[in-house]
Write a protein that holds these residues in place. Structure first.
Motif, mmCIF file in Angstrom:
data_model
loop_
_atom_site.group_PDB
_atom_site.id
_atom_site.type_symbol
_atom_site.label_atom_id
_atom_site.label_comp_id
_atom_site.label_asym_id
_atom_site.label_seq_id
_atom_site.Cartn_x
_atom_site.Cartn_y
_atom_site.Cartn_z
ATOM 1 N N UNK A 9 0.832 -1.209 0.000
ATOM 2 C CA UNK A 9 0.000 0.000 0.000
ATOM 3 C C UNK A 9 0.863 1.254 0.000
ATOM 4 N N UNK A 10 1.926 1.214 0.769
ATOM 5 C CA UNK A 10 2.818 2.370 0.848
ATOM 6 C C UNK A 10 3.472 2.648 -0.505
ATOM 7 N N UNK A 11 3.916 1.597 -1.170
ATOM 8 C CA UNK A 11 4.530 1.742 -2.490
ATOM 9 C C UNK A 11 3.519 2.293 -3.488
ATOM 10 N N UNK A 13 0.964 4.247 -2.775
ATOM 11 C CA UNK A 13 0.782 5.673 -2.459
ATOM 12 C C UNK A 13 1.931 6.507 -3.029
ATOM 13 N N UNK A 14 3.140 5.996 -2.894
ATOM 14 C CA UNK A 14 4.305 6.722 -3.426
ATOM 15 C C UNK A 14 4.214 6.817 -4.947
ATOM 16 N N UNK A 15 3.819 5.729 -5.589
ATOM 17 C CA UNK A 15 3.678 5.720 -7.047
ATOM 18 C C UNK A 15 2.617 6.723 -7.491
ATOM 19 N N UNK A 16 1.487 6.775 -6.787
ATOM 20 C CA UNK A 16 0.432 7.738 -7.129
ATOM 21 C C UNK A 16 0.931 9.169 -6.969
ATOM 22 N N UNK A 17 1.731 9.416 -5.921
ATOM 23 C CA UNK A 17 2.269 10.761 -5.740
ATOM 24 C C UNK A 17 3.179 11.125 -6.914
ATOM 25 N N UNK A 18 4.073 10.223 -7.306
ATOM 26 C CA UNK A 18 4.973 10.524 -8.418
ATOM 27 C C UNK A 18 4.214 10.719 -9.723
ATOM 28 N N UNK A 19 3.144 9.973 -9.935
ATOM 29 C CA UNK A 19 2.307 10.190 -11.121
ATOM 30 C C UNK A 19 1.669 11.577 -11.069
ATOM 31 N N UNK A 20 1.173 11.971 -9.901
ATOM 32 C CA UNK A 20 0.575 13.286 -9.712
ATOM 33 C C UNK A 20 1.623 14.383 -9.979
ATOM 34 N N UNK A 21 2.826 14.190 -9.442
ATOM 35 C CA UNK A 21 3.907 15.150 -9.644
ATOM 36 C C UNK A 21 4.281 15.257 -11.128
ATOM 37 N N UNK A 22 4.319 14.136 -11.812
ATOM 38 C CA UNK A 22 4.664 14.126 -13.238
ATOM 39 C C UNK A 22 3.629 14.896 -14.058
ATOM 40 N N UNK A 23 2.350 14.658 -13.814
ATOM 41 C CA UNK A 23 1.298 15.369 -14.550
ATOM 42 C C UNK A 23 1.370 16.862 -14.254
ATOM 43 N N UNK A 24 1.584 17.216 -12.986
ATOM 44 C CA UNK A 24 1.708 18.617 -12.599
ATOM 45 C C UNK A 24 2.882 19.276 -13.333
ATOM 46 N N UNK A 25 4.037 18.622 -13.330
ATOM 47 C CA UNK A 25 5.224 19.194 -13.983
ATOM 48 C C UNK A 25 4.993 19.384 -15.477
ATOM 49 N N UNK A 71 1.480 19.535 -2.653
ATOM 50 C CA UNK A 71 2.244 19.603 -1.409
ATOM 51 C C UNK A 71 1.584 18.764 -0.315
ATOM 52 N N UNK A 72 0.279 18.909 -0.169
ATOM 53 C CA UNK A 72 -0.456 18.123 0.825
ATOM 54 C C UNK A 72 -0.341 16.627 0.506
ATOM 55 N N UNK A 73 -0.453 16.289 -0.763
ATOM 56 C CA UNK A 73 -0.312 14.889 -1.194
ATOM 57 C C UNK A 73 1.070 14.363 -0.812
ATOM 58 N N UNK A 74 2.109 15.172 -1.048
ATOM 59 C CA UNK A 74 3.474 14.760 -0.705
ATOM 60 C C UNK A 74 3.661 14.584 0.792
ATOM 61 N N UNK A 75 3.110 15.505 1.573
ATOM 62 C CA UNK A 75 3.218 15.393 3.032
ATOM 63 C C UNK A 75 2.534 14.113 3.503
ATOM 64 N N UNK A 76 1.350 13.858 2.970
ATOM 65 C CA UNK A 76 0.627 12.640 3.334
ATOM 66 C C UNK A 76 1.422 11.395 2.935
ATOM 67 N N UNK A 77 2.023 11.426 1.759
ATOM 68 C CA UNK A 77 2.713 10.248 1.242
ATOM 69 C C UNK A 77 4.005 9.954 1.989
ATOM 70 N N UNK A 78 4.796 10.964 2.282
ATOM 71 C CA UNK A 78 6.144 10.726 2.781
ATOM 72 C C UNK A 78 6.356 11.043 4.257
#
Length: 100
Positions: A9-11, A13-25, A71-78
């Motif tokens: 589950x943790x992995x 969540x991390x993958x979803x955060x990186x996908x979110x970061x990629x789309x944002x960038x 930012x909130x997503x990242x704080x929650x994830x990490x």
């Protein structure tokens, strides 16, 4: 020690955060590269100055809100575990398992 399902589950969540970061960038690069063309499109098709100001502000305010959400997503994830979400997930799994 975390068990396999918790680590999985943790992995995820991390993958979803990186996908979110990629789309944002990608979207921010597109916005920065093409913002003048986007604004020109508004200026050519909208003749109300108030609406033009609103369109410009809306684009950048939404970008800032998205960055805040990321930012909130990242704080929650990490950083922090939000226990009520994990408790809800656990309760929901138990509820669905008991339905069968």
């Amino acid at each position: 020690m975390e068990n396999y399902t918790q680590v999985e589950k943790r992995v995820k969540r991390i993958k979803k955060f990186y996908n979110h970061l990629q789309v944002f960038a990608i979207m921010m690069v597109v916005l920065l590269l093409f913002s003048n063309k986007i604004f020109d499109l508004f200026e050519n098709n909208i003749h109300n100055p108030g609406t033009l100001k609103w369109a410009r502000a809306n684009i950048w305010v939404n970008s800032l809100l998205w960055a805040f959400g990321l930012l909130i997503h990242g704080i929650y994830t990490f950083r922090y575990k939000i226990t009520f979400i994990e408790k809800w997930e656990k309760d929901k799994v138990e509820e669905l398992m008991n339905e069968k």
